[in-house]
Design a protein around this motif. Structure first.
Motif, PDB file in Angstrom:
ATOM      1  N   SER A   1       0.894  -1.318   0.125  1.00  0.00           N
ATOM      2  CA  SER A   1       0.028  -0.077   0.049  1.00  0.00           C
ATOM      3  C   SER A   1       0.941   1.286   0.059  1.00  0.00           C
ATOM      4  CB  SER A   1      -0.891   0.053   1.202  1.00  0.00           C
ATOM      5  OG  SER A   1      -1.455   1.379   1.173  1.00  0.00           O
ATOM      6  N   ARG A   2       0.547   2.102  -0.883  1.00  0.00           N
ATOM      7  CA  ARG A   2       1.165   3.384  -0.890  1.00  0.00           C
ATOM      8  C   ARG A   2       0.972   4.296   0.037  1.00  0.00           C
ATOM      9  NH1 ARG A   2       2.980   5.234  -5.853  1.00  0.00           N
ATOM     10  NH2 ARG A   2       2.443   4.082  -7.617  1.00  0.00           N
ATOM     11  N   ALA A   3      -0.057   3.961   1.057  1.00  0.00           N
ATOM     12  CA  ALA A   3      -0.420   4.661   2.305  1.00  0.00           C
ATOM     13  C   ALA A   3       0.557   4.541   3.349  1.00  0.00           C
ATOM     14  CB  ALA A   3      -1.780   4.355   2.638  1.00  0.00           C
TER      15      ALA A   3
END
Length: 79
Positions: free
Chosen positions: A2-4
């Motif tokens: 996840s880029r988050a």
């Protein structure tokens, strides 16, 4: 992956590293200290569960975190 989990700075330094830049060049480009670049790359490496920075770049491509420009056929080549 996840880029988050990644900050914009972590993604930026990883992209520049994937493009063949050195830590000093990355620091100059982003106007931050080379030590800060090292810390950001180390955190990105840990998040990607990579053993080395080259492995982190490979894992970035494998997980889709890093993508190739539309006209590229493979990972960027170092000079």
């Amino acid at each position: 992956m996840s880029r988050a989990l990644f900050t914009e700075h972590e993604l930026a330094v990883l992209r520049l590293l994937a493009g063949g830049r050195t830590q000093v060049e990355i620091a100059r480009t982003l106007r931050i200290r080379p030590e800060t670049v090292g810390l950001l790359l180390n955190r990105a490496r840990i998040l990607l569960r990579a053993r080395t920075l080259p492995h982190a770049v490979a894992r970035g491509y494998e997980t889709g975190l890093l993508t190739l420009p539309p006209n590229e056929q493979g990972p960027p080549q170092l000079p």
